[in-house]
Design an enzyme around this catalytic site. Structure first.
Site, short mmCIF file in Angstrom:
data_model
loop_
_atom_site.label_atom_id
_atom_site.label_comp_id
_atom_site.label_asym_id
_atom_site.label_seq_id
_atom_site.Cartn_x
_atom_site.Cartn_y
_atom_site.Cartn_z
N SER A 143 0.79 -1.23 0.00
CA SER A 143 0.00 0.00 0.00
C SER A 143 0.82 1.28 0.00
CB SER A 143 -0.96 -0.01 1.19
OG SER A 143 -1.97 -0.98 1.01
N ALA A 159 6.30 -1.01 4.00
CA ALA A 159 5.20 -1.22 4.92
C ALA A 159 5.67 -1.79 6.25
CB ALA A 159 4.17 -2.17 4.30
N CYS A 160 6.85 -2.40 6.26
CA CYS A 160 7.32 -3.14 7.44
C CYS A 160 8.58 -2.52 8.00
CB CYS A 160 7.61 -4.60 7.06
SG CYS A 160 6.23 -5.42 6.27
N GLY A 188 3.54 -0.22 10.08
CA GLY A 188 3.66 -0.91 11.36
C GLY A 188 5.11 -1.15 11.72
N ASN A 364 8.42 -7.50 12.05
CA ASN A 364 7.35 -6.51 11.89
C ASN A 364 6.10 -7.03 12.60
OD1 ASN A 364 6.75 -8.60 9.98
ND2 ASN A 364 5.42 -7.16 8.91
N CYS A 366 3.31 -8.28 11.69
CA CYS A 366 2.67 -9.49 11.16
C CYS A 366 3.61 -10.68 11.14
CB CYS A 366 2.14 -9.23 9.75
SG CYS A 366 1.00 -7.83 9.64
N GLU A 368 6.15 -11.52 9.29
CA GLU A 368 6.74 -12.10 8.08
C GLU A 368 8.10 -11.49 7.76
OE1 GLU A 368 4.34 -8.66 6.27
OE2 GLU A 368 4.20 -10.05 7.95
N THR A 555 -1.33 -9.71 2.67
CA THR A 555 -1.94 -9.19 1.43
C THR A 555 -3.39 -8.80 1.64
OG1 THR A 555 -2.62 -11.36 0.56
CG2 THR A 555 -0.40 -10.63 0.04
N GLY A 556 -3.64 -8.04 2.68
CA GLY A 556 -5.02 -7.66 2.98
C GLY A 556 -5.62 -6.76 1.93
N THR A 557 -5.32 -5.47 1.97
CA THR A 557 -5.92 -4.52 1.04
C THR A 557 -5.51 -4.82 -0.40
OG1 THR A 557 -5.81 -2.84 2.78
CG2 THR A 557 -6.22 -2.07 0.55
N ILE A 558 -4.24 -5.12 -0.63
CA ILE A 558 -3.81 -5.35 -2.01
C ILE A 558 -4.40 -6.63 -2.57
CG2 ILE A 558 -1.70 -4.00 -1.70
CD1 ILE A 558 -0.12 -6.57 -1.52
#
Length: 961
Positions: A143, A159-160, A188, A364, A366, A368, A555-558
């Site tokens: 994102s 993002a991370c 995050g 991070n 999440c 990963e 891969t929530g929003t994407i």
């Protein structure tokens, strides 16, 4: 102001390395002389997104331009989340072309500036291929790229983030500041607190240290404040503590104790939903907690021996604990409240490419991305279903060559982004440019496996997942080595060349020993084997451009933007989902992967049609006509009567992990009936299988679940025992009051109203008591057949009898408004312009006709006049102007006018759970209520995506991708 750093790429040249002419880019999808935009049909769409809780419009932009094959949901999410500029201004983006151009042209310009391409023609091909892949939803950047790249604001692409904290007050306060800046940007961060002295150690002044748990309280409050201060989503953060830290037991128990507080407050009537007004009164709710365990501890658990907790300053053992008891305490806490998760330290660092530059201590939020402290990772995910070829007759294959070419394209683009990217702190900027960590991954694995006729929890399914992961990471490192030949290896490579190449050999060895299963995975394994041989050869020759290449993110929003059926490596949620329709409304559909799977399994068209009809009606495959029982497992999902077992999730993680540079964002879902022993088994088996990290989530373990039937946990046997005196004291005289039916008189006033909902016509007669409100409802539908007419008669009688026994009308209104089923859509009622069903329309009309303003306003029901008044004045309520004052009368003495007290509005009645997303649909069908928060933007139930939550309705996410 946010502190940012930017500058030229580091590591673009290494002393003694001879630069080549640049990369030659091959055309894969595009045609010379034809722009990708010219090969698709474009159309205009109106994007109007509403809040299901109150019907208010969250977002509106009309006339946006998208390809005709884009789903309504993807259009809504991309328009509302990723278009830049204020809505209604000339600066606002109005179509997908503008959005993609903003990104790909920035990447091309940077690639040319930093000498990535052999010629301008190669740069043009790169731009066109990248545009094609984004246009056709083949892959997506994370994102922040969509948010920031090509805009005047800082070009943050990651993002991370992983931070660090030392045992000093200055460092701890810097942690608060840096974390806050990252949250402010919508990303995050995670960090390991194990350097901070425990509460059992002394300060130099002689007193006891506060300990990390104490400082967690301040960081948690800071994150909560930033979230409530206008951030676009909840702060995403991770805190980690090593298992040998003396405060580890207190760390494990933090969320358990807070969950007990939440239960007590909830039972006392406070709003303790995850988005509730009162949840801020409890602590530690803004972070994921994880315990970092090492092999020494796990072996102590296995043998039942003691384990030493070590002082932070000296490293000496200051306390011996029972390893098995501590491990059980971790499992009990996770069973009770889903925290802490677990991370396997030695496994993580065994696959570390840069140990000479430092250990991997954190991750991070999440889990990963795992690499050096004070670094970041930018993510991208491929849509695996785009690479499945299917002739419609059950003959399928995975397009290995095209997949590899897209991976090369994406890795090139991701590495270019580090050259121009901005970062929230100077340390993160310097380290990220020095090590250039990337995180390519994929989505739609669950859909791919089902479409190919493979059960998620099967050897065949795991073989395909492993083969794709191996090919993806191998191709990424091969392109990284090719980039190193062009623009030089990462700065930290020279110091870490030996361990980096050793990790490459570990990946290659795992590939060579993997089990091949069938005609689908075998060609992928063959391509992966050849690729890893290239990696070893080119790596020794050129080095590598990137210290890390792949992760599996949520891969929530994407994922929703790519119209993926499943996120990350998750299985499908359910076999039946909602599909939004162009022009409004939605319909329930059976997953398109189901017919594909049935064709692959050899079923004929007539059989497939019957099975699909059965699934559409029942939501599952049990007793589907003609479906063999041995094929049931192919259609197992994350939820439902045939849900995938917890160990099935762990086995899939273990099948993928050997070919992923980082880790996998995955939460193992467990049924409410799961035991603490089963949690222990999962944590232990995951360690033995080589998984790097995981978390578990037991249904109904959290209070913040909307409409949870649970009010308190069962008491333990020892606590449940009551003495005879206690029982005697608890016995009270109970007086039972029964409702009395109040019938309407023979002659009663009434209103008959005609209505139209989505083309269906009907009539409603509402009769009332002469002096006491509604008491009877009759419904009649036009031209709908005897069955529906009978059902409406029965429904009317049930409601009428309830009203006459004293059930408040507002209770019926709260239960039946927002109920969604066909027919639905436009109505002929000016006060209720859109209805989600016939009963939604009926009870909104009844509320407007019979409920007082305060009551229906609390339920979010207003007339057209009131809505217009709200737009004009900001208030739904009519303002009563006072009469002009008589100036002469003021000279005379008169009694003071008494202003009557305005009665308090009744407490808002919570709206019932209705199916607005696929997650809610499966709950309604199966009677299951998953622990998930309501979306803060649109009010629908969110669903799990890895270790985060994603809203299927608007794309909002609780994570950092």
């Amino acid at each position: 102001m946010t502190e940012t750093t930017s500058g030229p790429a580091r590591g673009s040249r290494t002393k003694g390395t001879k630069a080549t002419k640049g990369l030659r880019i091959e055309r894969v999808h595009t045609t010379p002389g034809v722009h990708p935009y010219d090969e698709v049909v474009w159309e205009r769409r109106d994007v109007v997104m509403t809040n299901w809780r109150d019907g208010s419009v969250n977002f509106e932009q009309r006339g946006v331009e998208f390809p005709d094959f884009w789903s309504v949901n993807a259009v809504n999410i991309v328009t509302s989340k990723y278009f830049r500029g204020a809505v209604g201004t000339p600066q606002r983006e109005t179509g997908l072309k503008q959005l993609i151009d903003r990104i790909v042209k920035t990447y091309r310009k940077a690639g040319e500036e930093y000498k990535y391409f052999a010629s301008p023609a190669d740069a043009e091909i790169f731009e066109h291929e990248l545009a094609y892949a984004l246009l056709h939803q083949i892959f997506s950047f994370n994102s922040p790229v969509w948010f920031n790249v090509g805009t005047p604001q800082p070009q943050q692409v990651s993002a991370c983030f992983i931070l660090s904290v030392d045992d000093s007050m200055e460092s701890i306060l810097d942690w608060y500041k840096e974390e806050g800046m990252i949250f402010k940007g919508g990303s995050g961060a995670g960090l390991n607190l194990s350097r901070i002295r425990s509460s059992k150690e002394l300060l130099s002044s002689g007193g006891n240290a506060s300990g990390p748990v104490s400082f967690m309280r301040g960081a948690d409050a800071s994150a909560g404040t930033i979230k409530s201060g206008g951030a676009t989503r909840r702060a995403a953060k991770m805190v980690i503590l090593d298992v040998d830290h003396p405060d580890i037991e207190g760390f494990i128990e933090t969320k358990v104790k807070e969950e007990e507080k939440i239960r007590a407050l909830r039972d006392a009537g406070f709003d303790m939903d995850l988005g509730g007004d009162d949840i801020t009164s409890v602590q530690y709710q803004n972070a994921n907690n994880s315990v970092r365990v090492n092999d020494e501890f796990m072996r102590a658990v296995e043998s039942g021996s003691a384990f030493g907790l070590r002082a932070r300053m000296t490293g000496e053992i200051i306390e011996q604990v029972d390893a098995k008891a501590l491990f059980r305490k971790m499992a009990q806490a996770a069973w009770a409240c889903a925290d802490p998760g677990i991370q396997y330290d030695d496994t993580i660092n065994r696959w570390h490419t840069c140990p000479e530059s430092g250990r991997i201590n954190g991750s991070n939020p999440c889990s990963e991305y795992m690499h050096l402290d004070n670094t970041s990772c930018n993510l991208a995910s491929l849509n695996l279903m785009k690479f499945l070829t299917d002739d419609g007759e059950g003959n399928q294959s995975f397009d290995v060559e095209r997949f590899a070419k897209v991976v090369e394209l994406v890795i090139t683009a991701m590495d270019i982004s580090i050259c121009f990217a901005d970062f929230p702190t100077q340390k993160i900027g310097e380290n990220t440019r020095a090590f250039r960590q990337l995180g390519i991954g994929y989505a739609n694995l669950g859909a791919l496996l089902m479409a190919t006729g493979h059960a998620y929890d099967s050897d065949g399914g795991r073989a395909i997942a492993g083969a794709i992961s191996s090919l993806m990471t191998g191709t990424s490192y091969r392109r990284s080595a090719e980039l190193a030949a062009v623009v030089g290896p990462y700065d930290g490579y020279a110091r870490n060349a030996a361990p980096h190449n050793q990790v490459m050999r570990q990946h290659a060895d795992a590939n060579d020993t993997a089990v091949r299963m069938d005609d689908l995975d075998t060609p992928i394994w063959a391509a992966a084997t050849e690729t890893w041989q290239d990696v070893l050869r080119l790596g020794e020759k050129n080095g590598f451009r990137n210290a890390q290449a792949s992760v599996i993110a949520p891969t929530g929003t994407i994922g929703l933007a790519m119209s993926c059926d499943t996120t990350g490596l998750e299985p499908d949620l359910a076999l039946v989902k909602f599909k939004k329709l162009v022009g409004g409304g939605s319909m329930q559909i059976v997953n398109g992967t189901v017919p594909q799977a049935l064709r692959r399994l050899g079923y004929q068209a007539e059989q497939i049609e019957a099975i699909v009809e059965h699934i559409a009606e029942h939501g599952n495959v049990l007793d589907a006509p003609g479906l063999k029982t041995e094929h049931y497992k192919v259609f197992d999902c994350a939820m439902g009567e045939r849900s995938i077992s917890a160990m099935g999730h762990v086995r899939m993680m273990a099948a993928i992990q050997p070919w992923i540079s980082g880790a996998l964002s995955k939460t193992v879902n467990m049924p409410e009936s799961a035991t603490v022993e089963e949690v222990e088994e999962i944590y232990f088996e995951a360690w033995k299988m080589g998984v790097k990290a995981l978390a578990i989530y037991r249904d109904n373990c959290k209070v913040g679940q909307p409409l949870s039937a649970k009010t308190k946990e069962k008491e333990q046997d020892g606590i449940a025992e009551k003495t005879e005196d206690t029982i005697r004291a608890a016995v009270e005289k109970v007086i039972e009051y029964r409702p009395v039916r109040k019938r309407l008189p023979k002659g009663r006033p009434g209103i008959t109203t005609s209505f139209t909902v989505g083309g269906a016509e009907g009539y409603m007669t509402a009769n009332s008591y002469p002096d006491d409100g509604l008491g009877e409802v009759f419904l009649k539908m036009s031209k709908q057949g005897s069955t529906l007419a009978g059902m409406m008669d029965a429904f009317s009688i049930a409601v009428s009898v309830g009203l006459q026994y004293g059930v408040p009308l507002e209770t019926y209104v709260s239960k039946f408004t927002n109920m969604r089923f066909e027919p639905a859509g436009m109505t002929d009622d000016p006060d209720v312009r859109m209805a989600q069903s016939i009963v939604d329309n009926i009870f909104r009309r009844l509320a407007l006709d019979f409920l007082p303003f305060e009551t229906r306003s609390a339920l979010g029901i207003h007339s057209a006049e009131e809505r217009q008044r709200h737009l004009d004045t900001g208030s739904y309520e009519q303002v009563i102007e006072e009469d002009e004052l008589d100036v002469e009368g003021l000279a005379q003495s008169a009694p003071r006018q008494q202003i009557p007290a305005v009665p308090a509005a009744p407490a808002e009645i919570p709206a019932p759970k209705q199916a607005h997303t696929s997650a809610e649909l499966v709950e309604m069908q199966l009677g299951i209520s998953a622990d998930a928060p309501l979306c803060f933007s649109c009010g629908t139930k969110m669903q799990r995506a890895g270790s985060c939550y994603i809203c299927e309705g608007c794309g909002s996410t609780s994570g950092c991708s």
